[in-house]
Design an enzyme around this catalytic site. Structure first.
Site, PDB file in Angstrom:
ATOM      1  N   TYR A  41      -8.097  29.893  34.822  1.00  0.00           N
ATOM      2  CA  TYR A  41      -7.306  31.099  34.626  1.00  0.00           C
ATOM      3  C   TYR A  41      -6.697  31.576  35.931  1.00  0.00           C
ATOM      4  O   TYR A  41      -7.048  31.093  37.013  1.00  0.00           O
ATOM      5  CB  TYR A  41      -8.161  32.208  33.972  1.00  0.00           C
ATOM      6  CG  TYR A  41      -9.114  32.918  34.920  1.00  0.00           C
ATOM      7  CD1 TYR A  41     -10.306  32.329  35.317  1.00  0.00           C
ATOM      8  CD2 TYR A  41      -8.813  34.182  35.416  1.00  0.00           C
ATOM      9  CE1 TYR A  41     -11.170  33.002  36.173  1.00  0.00           C
ATOM     10  CE2 TYR A  41      -9.678  34.859  36.265  1.00  0.00           C
ATOM     11  CZ  TYR A  41     -10.853  34.262  36.644  1.00  0.00           C
ATOM     12  OH  TYR A  41     -11.708  34.916  37.492  1.00  0.00           O
ATOM     13  N   ARG A  51      -2.312  27.706  43.030  1.00  0.00           N
ATOM     14  CA  ARG A  51      -3.761  27.578  42.768  1.00  0.00           C
ATOM     15  C   ARG A  51      -4.014  27.094  41.342  1.00  0.00           C
ATOM     16  O   ARG A  51      -4.932  26.300  41.107  1.00  0.00           O
ATOM     17  CB  ARG A  51      -4.467  28.905  43.026  1.00  0.00           C
ATOM     18  CG  ARG A  51      -5.982  28.777  42.892  1.00  0.00           C
ATOM     19  CD  ARG A  51      -6.689  30.034  43.300  1.00  0.00           C
ATOM     20  NE  ARG A  51      -6.299  31.164  42.484  1.00  0.00           N
ATOM     21  CZ  ARG A  51      -6.555  32.432  42.777  1.00  0.00           C
ATOM     22  NH1 ARG A  51      -7.209  32.723  43.881  1.00  0.00           N
ATOM     23  NH2 ARG A  51      -6.177  33.404  41.983  1.00  0.00           N
ATOM     24  N   ARG A  66     -17.046  19.961  18.624  1.00  0.00           N
ATOM     25  CA  ARG A  66     -17.878  20.087  19.820  1.00  0.00           C
ATOM     26  C   ARG A  66     -18.427  18.739  20.271  1.00  0.00           C
ATOM     27  O   ARG A  66     -19.194  18.092  19.549  1.00  0.00           O
ATOM     28  CB  ARG A  66     -19.030  21.070  19.589  1.00  0.00           C
ATOM     29  CG  ARG A  66     -19.809  21.354  20.874  1.00  0.00           C
ATOM     30  CD  ARG A  66     -20.857  22.438  20.695  1.00  0.00           C
ATOM     31  NE  ARG A  66     -21.492  22.756  21.968  1.00  0.00           N
ATOM     32  CZ  ARG A  66     -22.518  22.066  22.489  1.00  0.00           C
ATOM     33  NH1 ARG A  66     -23.046  21.049  21.846  1.00  0.00           N
ATOM     34  NH2 ARG A  66     -23.021  22.418  23.664  1.00  0.00           N
ATOM     35  N   LYS A 104     -10.758  27.831  39.643  1.00  0.00           N
ATOM     36  CA  LYS A 104     -10.804  29.167  39.032  1.00  0.00           C
ATOM     37  C   LYS A 104     -11.142  28.999  37.548  1.00  0.00           C
ATOM     38  O   LYS A 104     -10.296  29.112  36.649  1.00  0.00           O
ATOM     39  CB  LYS A 104      -9.484  29.918  39.244  1.00  0.00           C
ATOM     40  CG  LYS A 104      -9.658  31.422  39.063  1.00  0.00           C
ATOM     41  CD  LYS A 104      -8.578  32.191  39.771  1.00  0.00           C
ATOM     42  CE  LYS A 104      -8.584  33.671  39.462  1.00  0.00           C
ATOM     43  NZ  LYS A 104      -9.805  34.382  39.811  1.00  0.00           N
TER      44      LYS A 104
END
Ligand code: PDD
Length: 282
Positions: free
Chosen positions: A33, A52, A100, A147
């Site tokens: 993010y 970034r 999953r 991040k």
């Protein structure tokens, strides 16, 4: 009025903005993010955040789903549609939706979500009086330069700070402050040198950090990218944090001990003013 949120190409009222329970960020924290500040309805240092973001995506082997131009246009559209004057835009990119399984799914399209948050930035409620911080152990993983949306250690840390009457927690590792739960940590040491951690996998590459180090160099203020201990914070003249929507905020107390004379000092006040001047030009 409800906010307009961006979800995978659509601009939707927030009540209708939904992602699958099988989204990889929901199941694994498998996403990255950015938060970009907005002042005067304009993005602050968006280029720094894009740089970034590219790095975070590349470190988790996720191809950028949108170009820089498309991301900027989308951010600007959100600001316009929501009438944001000041605050920030949160952007999250995840590995997408798949049953999953730990392995990266093949052929899953990344999920892209973004929304604005309106709040005072130039007149941040803590800017004048400064903030208190407490120290906590740094419980995070070892790739803090990414991040990542996996923020449990920071969520726990920020809550622990609040319970102790502080605004931020500074995380400690091997006797040194790494960074704040959502900010970069600085001191002005007893020699007047502005100090913060060097970059590496142990800290986030703060976009605001970089701007402040550049402003310091422009002003002829000595800087050193060298870790500091709590003892050095006790002896420091000043301390402060930087983060996208906080800009530069004075730290006036750590673990109940006043820093300097317990009030925001001249160096942090000058950096805040200089950073605001620059942000208003962006
Ligand atoms: N947090 N260190 C950590 C752990 C952070 O989460 C942040 C930012 C920073 C400061 O980086 P920057 O100057 O690029 O904002 C340092 C954002 C604002 C957040 O999670 O809300």
């Amino acid at each position: 009025m409800s906010r307009i949120v961006y979800v995978n190409g659509a601009y939707l009222p927030e009540e209708e903005a939904k992602v699958s329970v099988f989204d990889r960020a929901f199941l694994f924290g498998d996403g990255v993010y950015e938060v970009t500040a907005v002042v005067g309805g304009r993005l602050v240092d968006f280029a720094g955040h894009l740089k970034r973001l590219d790095r975070s995506l590349s470190e988790i082997a996720l191809a950028p789903p949108l170009s820089h131009a498309a991301l900027r246009a989308m951010h600007e559209e959100l600001i316009a549609r929501n009438g944001v004057a000041e605050g920030g835009v949160y952007l999250q990119i995840t590995r997408g939706v798949a049953d999953r399984d730990f392995l990266y799914p093949e052929g899953a399209a990344p999920t892209v979500v973004a929304f604005p948050q309106s709040r005072p930035v130039l007149e941040h409620p803590c800017a004048a009086a400064g903030i208190k911080v407490v120290t906590i152990p740094d419980l995070r993983w070892k790739r803090r330069d990414i991040k990542s949306t996996s923020m449990l250690a920071q969520v726990m840390g920020k809550q622990a700070a609040k319970l102790k009457g502080a605004y931020e927690a500074w995380m400690m590792e091997d006797g040194f402050v790494t960074e704040g739960t959502s900010s970069t940590a600085f001191i002005v040491d007893s020699d007047g040198v502005v100090r913060t951690q060097p970059l590496g996998p142990h800290v986030l590459t703060g976009v605001t950090r970089r701007a402040v180090l550049r402003l310091a160099a422009d002003q002829g203020v000595r800087t050193e990218e060298r870790p500091f201990s709590v003892k050095e914070v006790f002896a420091a003249r000043e301390a402060f944090i930087t983060a996208a929507t906080a800009f530069v905020l004075p730290v006036v107390e750590i673990d109940g001990v006043p820093i300097g004379d317990g009030r925001p000092g001249p160096v942090v006040r000058a950096f805040r003013t200089l950073y605001i001047e620059e942000a208003l030009k962006s």
